[in-house]
Design an enzyme around this catalytic site. Structure first.
Site, PDB file in Angstrom:
ATOM      1  N   ASP A  32      17.139   9.255  -8.717  1.00 37.94           N
ATOM      2  CA  ASP A  32      18.939   9.527  -8.130  1.00 37.94           C
ATOM      3  C   ASP A  32      19.082   9.742  -6.838  1.00 37.94           C
ATOM      4  O   ASP A  32      19.561  10.134  -6.649  1.00 37.94           O
ATOM      5  CB  ASP A  32      19.191  10.670  -9.186  1.00 37.94           C
ATOM      6  CG  ASP A  32      19.697  11.035 -10.665  1.00 37.94           C
ATOM      7  OD1 ASP A  32      18.837   9.372 -11.178  1.00 37.94           O
ATOM      8  OD2 ASP A  32      18.837  11.558 -11.390  1.00 37.94           O
ATOM      9  N   HIS A  73       1.203  -1.220   0.064  1.00 38.28           N
ATOM     10  CA  HIS A  73      -0.390   0.202  -0.404  1.00 38.28           C
ATOM     11  C   HIS A  73       0.933   1.392   0.313  1.00 38.28           C
ATOM     12  O   HIS A  73       0.072   2.130  -0.044  1.00 38.28           O
ATOM     13  CB  HIS A  73      -1.017  -0.263   0.888  1.00 38.28           C
ATOM     14  CG  HIS A  73      -1.948   1.085   0.894  1.00 38.28           C
ATOM     15  ND1 HIS A  73      -2.440   1.717   1.951  1.00 38.28           N
ATOM     16  CD2 HIS A  73      -3.119   0.894   0.026  1.00 38.28           C
ATOM     17  CE1 HIS A  73      -3.329   2.282   1.957  1.00 38.28           C
ATOM     18  NE2 HIS A  73      -4.075   2.496   0.316  1.00 38.28           N
TER      19      HIS A  73
END
Length: 420
Positions: free
Chosen positions: A141, A134
Protein backbone atom coordinates in the site's frame (compact mmCIF):
# COMPACT_ATOMS: atom_id res chain seq x y z
CA UNK A 1 -7.52 -23.06 -20.62
CA UNK A 2 -4.42 -20.94 -21.09
CA UNK A 3 -3.90 -18.72 -18.03
CA UNK A 4 -1.60 -15.71 -18.26
CA UNK A 5 -0.80 -12.76 -16.11
CA UNK A 6 -0.88 -9.18 -17.33
CA UNK A 7 1.13 -9.02 -20.55
CA UNK A 8 4.51 -7.33 -20.48
CA UNK A 9 6.47 -6.89 -23.68
CA UNK A 10 9.54 -9.12 -23.66
CA UNK A 11 11.35 -6.65 -25.90
CA UNK A 12 11.27 -3.74 -23.48
CA UNK A 13 9.16 -3.09 -20.39
CA UNK A 14 7.21 0.17 -20.39
CA UNK A 15 9.36 3.21 -19.65
CA UNK A 16 12.38 0.93 -19.14
CA UNK A 17 14.93 3.71 -19.53
CA UNK A 18 13.41 5.73 -16.70
CA UNK A 19 13.01 2.62 -14.58
CA UNK A 20 16.70 1.87 -14.86
CA UNK A 21 18.00 5.40 -14.42
CA UNK A 22 16.76 6.37 -10.98
CA UNK A 23 18.65 7.89 -8.10
CA UNK A 24 17.22 8.29 -4.63
CA UNK A 25 18.42 10.68 -1.97
CA UNK A 26 18.35 10.64 1.80
CA UNK A 27 14.89 10.73 3.42
CA UNK A 28 14.46 11.84 7.02
CA UNK A 29 11.82 11.01 9.62
CA UNK A 30 11.65 7.26 9.04
CA UNK A 31 11.06 4.43 11.47
CA UNK A 32 13.30 1.39 11.02
CA UNK A 33 12.88 -1.99 12.70
CA UNK A 34 15.54 -4.69 12.54
CA UNK A 35 14.08 -8.12 11.75
CA UNK A 36 16.40 -11.03 12.54
CA UNK A 37 15.68 -14.33 10.82
CA UNK A 38 12.36 -15.66 9.61
CA UNK A 39 10.91 -15.75 13.11
CA UNK A 40 10.83 -11.95 13.15
CA UNK A 41 10.45 -11.29 9.41
CA UNK A 42 7.65 -13.58 8.23
CA UNK A 43 5.02 -12.59 10.85
CA UNK A 44 5.60 -8.89 10.09
CA UNK A 45 5.53 -9.13 6.30
CA UNK A 46 2.62 -11.58 6.24
CA UNK A 47 0.53 -9.43 8.56
CA UNK A 48 1.20 -6.36 6.39
CA UNK A 49 0.05 -8.32 3.33
CA UNK A 50 -3.07 -9.52 5.12
CA UNK A 51 -3.94 -5.90 5.92
CA UNK A 52 -3.28 -4.69 2.34
CA UNK A 53 -6.10 -2.67 0.80
CA UNK A 54 -4.74 -1.55 -2.55
CA UNK A 55 -1.41 -3.05 -3.63
CA UNK A 56 1.33 -5.57 -2.85
CA UNK A 57 4.63 -5.40 -4.75
CA UNK A 58 6.98 -8.32 -4.15
CA UNK A 59 10.42 -9.18 -5.49
CA UNK A 60 12.31 -12.23 -4.32
CA UNK A 61 15.20 -14.38 -5.45
CA UNK A 62 13.89 -17.61 -3.91
CA UNK A 63 10.38 -18.88 -3.27
CA UNK A 64 10.08 -22.53 -2.33
CA UNK A 65 7.06 -24.80 -2.10
CA UNK A 66 7.36 -25.33 1.63
CA UNK A 67 5.38 -24.12 4.64
CA UNK A 68 6.56 -20.53 4.12
CA UNK A 69 5.94 -20.57 0.39
CA UNK A 70 2.47 -22.05 0.78
CA UNK A 71 1.53 -19.48 3.40
CA UNK A 72 2.73 -16.69 1.11
CA UNK A 73 0.74 -18.15 -1.79
CA UNK A 74 -2.46 -18.31 0.26
CA UNK A 75 -2.01 -14.71 1.47
CA UNK A 76 -1.39 -13.37 -2.04
CA UNK A 77 -4.36 -15.28 -3.46
CA UNK A 78 -6.66 -14.01 -0.73
CA UNK A 79 -5.42 -10.44 -1.29
CA UNK A 80 -5.94 -10.62 -5.05
CA UNK A 81 -9.43 -12.06 -4.62
CA UNK A 82 -10.49 -9.14 -2.43
CA UNK A 83 -9.34 -6.67 -5.10
CA UNK A 84 -5.76 -5.89 -4.06
CA UNK A 85 -3.36 -5.43 -6.98
CA UNK A 86 -0.62 -8.01 -6.44
CA UNK A 87 2.59 -8.14 -8.48
CA UNK A 88 5.10 -10.92 -7.74
CA UNK A 89 8.44 -10.70 -9.56
CA UNK A 90 10.41 -13.92 -9.14
CA UNK A 91 13.88 -14.86 -10.31
CA UNK A 92 13.99 -17.52 -13.00
CA UNK A 93 16.92 -19.32 -11.40
CA UNK A 94 16.07 -19.05 -7.70
CA UNK A 95 12.40 -19.88 -8.32
CA UNK A 96 13.02 -22.20 -11.23
CA UNK A 97 11.78 -25.30 -9.40
CA UNK A 98 8.29 -23.93 -8.69
CA UNK A 99 5.65 -26.23 -10.14
CA UNK A 100 3.28 -24.99 -12.84
CA UNK A 101 0.33 -25.80 -10.57
CA UNK A 102 1.72 -23.54 -7.81
CA UNK A 103 2.11 -20.66 -10.27
CA UNK A 104 -1.23 -21.42 -11.94
CA UNK A 105 -3.10 -20.99 -8.65
CA UNK A 106 -1.56 -17.55 -8.20
CA UNK A 107 -2.28 -16.48 -11.76
CA UNK A 108 -5.86 -17.73 -11.77
CA UNK A 109 -6.55 -15.74 -8.60
CA UNK A 110 -5.37 -12.56 -10.31
CA UNK A 111 -1.80 -12.32 -9.03
CA UNK A 112 0.46 -10.82 -11.71
CA UNK A 113 3.29 -13.36 -11.67
CA UNK A 114 6.37 -12.64 -13.73
CA UNK A 115 9.68 -14.46 -14.00
CA UNK A 116 13.01 -12.74 -14.43
CA UNK A 117 15.06 -14.44 -17.14
CA UNK A 118 13.50 -17.90 -16.96
CA UNK A 119 15.28 -20.74 -18.70
CA UNK A 120 14.67 -24.46 -19.03
CA UNK A 121 17.28 -26.97 -17.93
CA UNK A 122 19.95 -28.23 -20.29
CA UNK A 123 20.84 -31.88 -19.61
CA UNK A 124 19.17 -31.49 -16.24
CA UNK A 125 21.24 -28.44 -15.27
CA UNK A 126 20.13 -24.82 -15.03
CA UNK A 127 22.35 -22.52 -17.08
CA UNK A 128 20.92 -19.10 -16.17
CA UNK A 129 23.43 -18.54 -13.35
CA UNK A 130 24.45 -14.96 -13.98
CA UNK A 131 22.78 -11.52 -13.72
CA UNK A 132 20.10 -12.70 -11.32
CA UNK A 133 17.23 -10.74 -9.77
CA UNK A 134 18.65 -11.07 -6.27
CA UNK A 135 16.63 -8.32 -4.54
CA UNK A 136 14.24 -9.07 -1.68
CA UNK A 137 11.70 -6.23 -1.48
CA UNK A 138 8.07 -6.05 -0.38
CA UNK A 139 6.01 -2.85 -0.45
CA UNK A 140 2.41 -2.83 0.81
CA UNK A 141 0.00 0.00 0.00
CA UNK A 142 2.97 2.32 -0.53
CA UNK A 143 2.98 2.75 3.25
CA UNK A 144 5.24 0.03 4.63
CA UNK A 145 8.31 -1.57 3.09
CA UNK A 146 10.56 -4.54 3.77
CA UNK A 147 14.06 -5.04 2.41
CA UNK A 148 16.93 -7.34 3.29
CA UNK A 149 18.40 -10.74 2.58
CA UNK A 150 15.57 -13.06 3.62
CA UNK A 151 13.90 -15.19 0.95
CA UNK A 152 10.48 -16.81 1.19
CA UNK A 153 11.63 -20.25 2.27
CA UNK A 154 11.48 -22.34 5.43
CA UNK A 155 15.27 -22.54 5.71
CA UNK A 156 15.14 -19.06 7.27
CA UNK A 157 13.39 -20.53 10.34
CA UNK A 158 15.22 -22.09 13.26
CA UNK A 159 13.10 -25.24 13.24
CA UNK A 160 14.47 -26.06 9.78
CA UNK A 161 17.45 -27.62 11.57
CA UNK A 162 21.24 -27.25 11.34
CA UNK A 163 20.99 -25.74 7.86
CA UNK A 164 18.67 -22.90 8.94
CA UNK A 165 20.08 -19.56 7.83
CA UNK A 166 21.09 -16.60 10.00
CA UNK A 167 19.84 -13.47 8.22
CA UNK A 168 18.51 -9.93 8.53
CA UNK A 169 15.94 -7.57 7.03
CA UNK A 170 14.30 -4.30 8.02
CA UNK A 171 10.77 -2.98 8.10
CA UNK A 172 10.57 0.71 7.22
CA UNK A 173 7.79 3.26 7.44
CA UNK A 174 7.97 6.93 6.61
CA UNK A 175 9.00 8.99 3.57
CA UNK A 176 11.54 6.45 2.23
CA UNK A 177 8.70 4.02 1.51
CA UNK A 178 7.68 6.29 -1.38
CA UNK A 179 11.10 5.65 -2.90
CA UNK A 180 10.86 1.91 -2.31
CA UNK A 181 7.40 1.89 -3.86
CA UNK A 182 8.50 3.93 -6.87
CA UNK A 183 11.53 1.70 -7.41
CA UNK A 184 9.64 -1.59 -7.06
CA UNK A 185 6.88 -0.37 -9.37
CA UNK A 186 9.36 0.82 -11.99
CA UNK A 187 11.45 -2.35 -11.87
CA UNK A 188 8.33 -4.49 -12.29
CA UNK A 189 7.86 -2.91 -15.71
CA UNK A 190 4.93 -0.68 -14.76
CA UNK A 191 4.61 2.92 -15.82
CA UNK A 192 5.67 5.29 -13.07
CA UNK A 193 5.43 9.02 -12.72
CA UNK A 194 8.79 10.68 -12.36
CA UNK A 195 9.22 13.60 -10.08
CA UNK A 196 12.08 15.89 -9.28
CA UNK A 197 14.72 14.01 -7.31
CA UNK A 198 13.89 10.64 -8.86
CA UNK A 199 15.81 11.32 -12.05
CA UNK A 200 19.49 10.54 -11.97
CA UNK A 201 21.66 13.44 -10.92
CA UNK A 202 24.89 14.19 -12.71
CA UNK A 203 26.81 13.41 -9.52
CA UNK A 204 25.55 10.83 -7.06
CA UNK A 205 25.32 12.10 -3.49
CA UNK A 206 28.01 10.60 -1.31
CA UNK A 207 27.02 7.87 1.10
CA UNK A 208 28.29 10.25 3.79
CA UNK A 209 26.88 13.48 2.35
CA UNK A 210 24.04 14.00 4.81
CA UNK A 211 24.48 15.40 8.28
CA UNK A 212 24.35 12.96 11.16
CA UNK A 213 20.85 12.37 12.40
CA UNK A 214 18.23 9.81 13.29
CA UNK A 215 15.72 8.24 10.94
CA UNK A 216 17.66 9.03 7.75
CA UNK A 217 17.32 6.31 5.12
CA UNK A 218 18.44 6.11 1.50
CA UNK A 219 17.63 3.42 -1.06
CA UNK A 220 20.56 2.36 -3.23
CA UNK A 221 20.73 -0.39 -5.81
CA UNK A 222 22.96 -2.08 -8.36
CA UNK A 223 22.12 -2.83 -11.97
CA UNK A 224 24.15 -3.54 -15.09
CA UNK A 225 23.69 -0.07 -16.58
CA UNK A 226 24.31 3.25 -14.79
CA UNK A 227 24.34 1.90 -11.23
CA UNK A 228 26.95 -0.83 -11.49
CA UNK A 229 28.93 0.07 -8.37
CA UNK A 230 26.60 2.15 -6.17
CA UNK A 231 26.49 -0.37 -3.31
CA UNK A 232 30.22 -1.01 -3.40
CA UNK A 233 30.90 2.75 -3.40
CA UNK A 234 28.64 3.19 -0.37
CA UNK A 235 30.74 0.69 1.58
CA UNK A 236 33.97 2.34 0.44
CA UNK A 237 32.80 5.85 1.38
CA UNK A 238 31.57 4.76 4.80
CA UNK A 239 34.78 2.88 5.61
CA UNK A 240 36.93 5.79 4.45
CA UNK A 241 35.17 8.00 7.04
CA UNK A 242 35.26 5.44 9.86
CA UNK A 243 36.82 6.69 13.09
CA UNK A 244 35.83 4.20 15.79
CA UNK A 245 34.40 0.88 14.67
CA UNK A 246 33.19 -1.07 11.66
CA UNK A 247 31.41 -4.42 11.61
CA UNK A 248 30.62 -6.30 8.40
CA UNK A 249 28.60 -9.53 8.47
CA UNK A 250 28.39 -11.00 5.00
CA UNK A 251 27.71 -14.51 3.79
CA UNK A 252 29.75 -14.45 0.60
CA UNK A 253 32.87 -12.35 1.05
CA UNK A 254 35.18 -11.90 -1.91
CA UNK A 255 35.09 -8.15 -2.61
CA UNK A 256 36.94 -6.13 -5.21
CA UNK A 257 40.42 -4.88 -4.45
CA UNK A 258 39.33 -1.29 -3.70
CA UNK A 259 36.88 -2.35 -1.00
CA UNK A 260 39.30 -4.87 0.44
CA UNK A 261 41.98 -2.18 0.64
CA UNK A 262 39.57 0.25 2.37
CA UNK A 263 38.80 -2.37 5.03
CA UNK A 264 42.52 -2.83 5.64
CA UNK A 265 43.21 0.91 5.65
CA UNK A 266 40.50 1.52 8.25
CA UNK A 267 42.14 -1.02 10.55
CA UNK A 268 45.52 0.61 9.97
CA UNK A 269 44.06 3.95 11.13
CA UNK A 270 43.07 2.36 14.43
CA UNK A 271 39.43 1.63 13.62
CA UNK A 272 38.22 -1.56 15.31
CA UNK A 273 37.22 -3.56 12.22
CA UNK A 274 35.38 -6.85 12.63
CA UNK A 275 34.29 -9.22 9.88
CA UNK A 276 31.77 -11.99 10.50
CA UNK A 277 32.10 -14.67 7.83
CA UNK A 278 30.66 -18.12 7.20
CA UNK A 279 32.14 -20.87 9.32
CA UNK A 280 29.47 -23.41 8.42
CA UNK A 281 28.84 -22.49 4.79
CA UNK A 282 25.97 -23.58 2.62
CA UNK A 283 28.42 -23.23 -0.29
CA UNK A 284 31.89 -24.57 0.59
CA UNK A 285 33.53 -22.54 -2.18
CA UNK A 286 32.40 -19.33 -0.47
CA UNK A 287 34.32 -20.20 2.68
CA UNK A 288 37.43 -21.23 0.75
CA UNK A 289 37.39 -18.00 -1.28
CA UNK A 290 37.01 -15.80 1.81
CA UNK A 291 39.86 -17.57 3.56
CA UNK A 292 42.15 -16.64 0.69
CA UNK A 293 41.92 -13.06 1.94
CA UNK A 294 42.36 -13.63 5.67
CA UNK A 295 46.13 -13.20 5.89
CA UNK A 296 45.99 -9.91 4.00
CA UNK A 297 43.49 -8.50 6.51
CA UNK A 298 44.67 -10.12 9.75
CA UNK A 299 48.19 -8.74 9.53
CA UNK A 300 46.84 -5.18 9.69
CA UNK A 301 44.56 -5.75 12.65
CA UNK A 302 41.21 -6.74 11.13
CA UNK A 303 39.39 -9.13 13.49
CA UNK A 304 37.78 -12.03 11.62
CA UNK A 305 35.08 -14.22 13.13
CA UNK A 306 33.58 -17.32 11.55
CA UNK A 307 29.97 -18.00 12.52
CA UNK A 308 29.74 -21.70 13.26
CA UNK A 309 26.24 -22.31 14.61
CA UNK A 310 24.53 -22.51 11.20
CA UNK A 311 24.95 -21.00 7.70
CA UNK A 312 25.29 -17.22 7.71
CA UNK A 313 23.18 -15.55 5.01
CA UNK A 314 23.27 -11.94 6.25
CA UNK A 315 24.31 -8.87 4.24
CA UNK A 316 24.63 -6.14 6.87
CA UNK A 317 27.26 -3.67 8.07
CA UNK A 318 27.70 -0.74 10.40
CA UNK A 319 30.27 2.03 10.79
CA UNK A 320 30.82 4.12 13.93
CA UNK A 321 27.69 5.05 15.89
CA UNK A 322 25.05 5.86 13.27
CA UNK A 323 25.75 4.43 9.78
CA UNK A 324 24.34 1.03 8.83
CA UNK A 325 23.29 -0.88 5.74
CA UNK A 326 20.94 -3.82 5.26
CA UNK A 327 20.01 -5.41 1.97
CA UNK A 328 20.41 -8.21 -0.53
CA UNK A 329 23.96 -7.54 -1.72
CA UNK A 330 26.74 -9.90 -0.79
CA UNK A 331 30.33 -8.72 -1.08
CA UNK A 332 31.30 -11.15 -3.82
CA UNK A 333 31.68 -10.94 -7.61
CA UNK A 334 28.12 -12.08 -8.33
CA UNK A 335 26.53 -9.35 -6.20
CA UNK A 336 29.04 -6.59 -6.91
CA UNK A 337 29.39 -7.11 -10.65
CA UNK A 338 26.45 -9.10 -12.03
CA UNK A 339 23.26 -9.43 -9.96
CA UNK A 340 20.45 -6.93 -9.48
CA UNK A 341 20.65 -5.87 -5.82
CA UNK A 342 19.14 -3.35 -3.42
CA UNK A 343 20.18 -2.09 0.01
CA UNK A 344 19.12 0.70 2.31
CA UNK A 345 21.63 2.99 3.98
CA UNK A 346 20.54 4.04 7.46
CA UNK A 347 21.77 6.97 9.58
CA UNK A 348 20.16 6.26 12.93
CA UNK A 349 21.99 5.82 16.23
CA UNK A 350 19.35 3.63 17.83
CA UNK A 351 19.24 1.23 14.90
CA UNK A 352 23.05 1.20 14.65
CA UNK A 353 23.31 0.21 18.32
CA UNK A 354 20.64 -2.48 17.95
CA UNK A 355 22.44 -4.00 14.98
CA UNK A 356 25.79 -3.74 16.79
CA UNK A 357 24.43 -5.51 19.87
CA UNK A 358 23.03 -8.31 17.72
CA UNK A 359 26.26 -8.82 15.78
CA UNK A 360 28.42 -8.53 18.89
CA UNK A 361 26.39 -11.27 20.59
CA UNK A 362 26.69 -13.39 17.46
CA UNK A 363 30.48 -12.97 17.40
CA UNK A 364 30.86 -13.56 21.14
CA UNK A 365 28.59 -16.57 21.55
CA UNK A 366 28.57 -18.42 18.24
CA UNK A 367 31.79 -17.64 16.39
CA UNK A 368 35.39 -18.72 16.37
CA UNK A 369 37.93 -15.92 15.99
CA UNK A 370 40.80 -16.36 13.57
CA UNK A 371 44.22 -16.03 15.24
CA UNK A 372 46.14 -12.89 14.38
CA UNK A 373 49.27 -14.83 13.48
CA UNK A 374 48.43 -17.93 11.59
CA UNK A 375 50.99 -20.40 10.29
CA UNK A 376 49.47 -21.53 7.03
CA UNK A 377 50.62 -24.75 5.51
CA UNK A 378 51.66 -24.85 1.87
CA UNK A 379 52.70 -21.19 2.06
CA UNK A 380 54.20 -21.14 -1.43
CA UNK A 381 50.95 -22.44 -2.93
CA UNK A 382 48.96 -19.86 -0.90
CA UNK A 383 51.30 -17.07 -2.01
CA UNK A 384 50.88 -18.01 -5.67
CA UNK A 385 47.12 -18.40 -5.44
CA UNK A 386 46.84 -15.18 -3.43
CA UNK A 387 48.72 -13.27 -6.11
CA UNK A 388 46.35 -14.58 -8.79
CA UNK A 389 43.28 -13.94 -6.66
CA UNK A 390 44.21 -10.31 -6.05
CA UNK A 391 44.67 -9.62 -9.73
CA UNK A 392 41.44 -11.37 -10.65
CA UNK A 393 39.61 -9.24 -8.06
CA UNK A 394 41.19 -6.05 -9.34
CA UNK A 395 39.96 -6.67 -12.89
CA UNK A 396 36.84 -8.74 -12.29
CA UNK A 397 34.24 -6.12 -13.35
CA UNK A 398 35.93 -5.86 -16.76
CA UNK A 399 36.23 -9.64 -17.06
CA UNK A 400 32.50 -10.10 -16.57
CA UNK A 401 32.01 -8.43 -19.94
CA UNK A 402 33.31 -11.63 -21.52
CA UNK A 403 30.30 -13.58 -20.32
CA UNK A 404 27.72 -14.46 -22.97
CA UNK A 405 25.77 -11.32 -23.77
CA UNK A 406 22.07 -11.40 -23.07
CA UNK A 407 19.44 -9.03 -21.79
CA UNK A 408 17.55 -10.58 -18.88
CA UNK A 409 13.87 -9.68 -18.98
CA UNK A 410 10.75 -10.03 -16.92
CA UNK A 411 8.37 -12.44 -18.60
CA UNK A 412 4.77 -13.16 -17.58
CA UNK A 413 4.03 -16.65 -16.37
CA UNK A 414 1.79 -18.49 -18.80
CA UNK A 415 0.32 -21.80 -17.73
CA UNK A 416 -0.14 -24.28 -20.55
CA UNK A 417 -3.26 -26.46 -20.83
CA UNK A 418 -1.36 -29.61 -19.81
CA UNK A 419 0.20 -28.01 -16.73
CA UNK A 420 -0.79 -29.66 -13.48
Amino acid sequence: MNVAVEHISTDQPPDETKARDLDYGWQSGNQIELLENGEAYFPKVFEAMRQARREILLETFILFEDKVGYELKDILIEAAQRGVKVVASLDGFGCGELSPSFLRELAEAGVMVQMFDPASKTLGIRTNWFRRLHRKIVVVDASVGFIGGINFSADHLGDFGPEAKQDYAVQVTGPVVADLHHFALAQSGRQVRTRRGWRRRQQRPSAWSSEQGDGLVRLIYRDNLQHRDDIEEAYIHALSKAKKRAVIANAYFFPGYRLLREIRNAARRGVHVQLIMQGQPDVLLAKLAARMLYDYLLKDGVVIHEYCQRPLHGKVALVDDDWSTVGSSNLDPLSLALNLEANVLIRDRGFNQQLYDSLEALARDHCQTMPEKRKPRLWLWRLTVGFLVFHVMRHFPALTGWLPAHKPRLKPFEAQPHDV
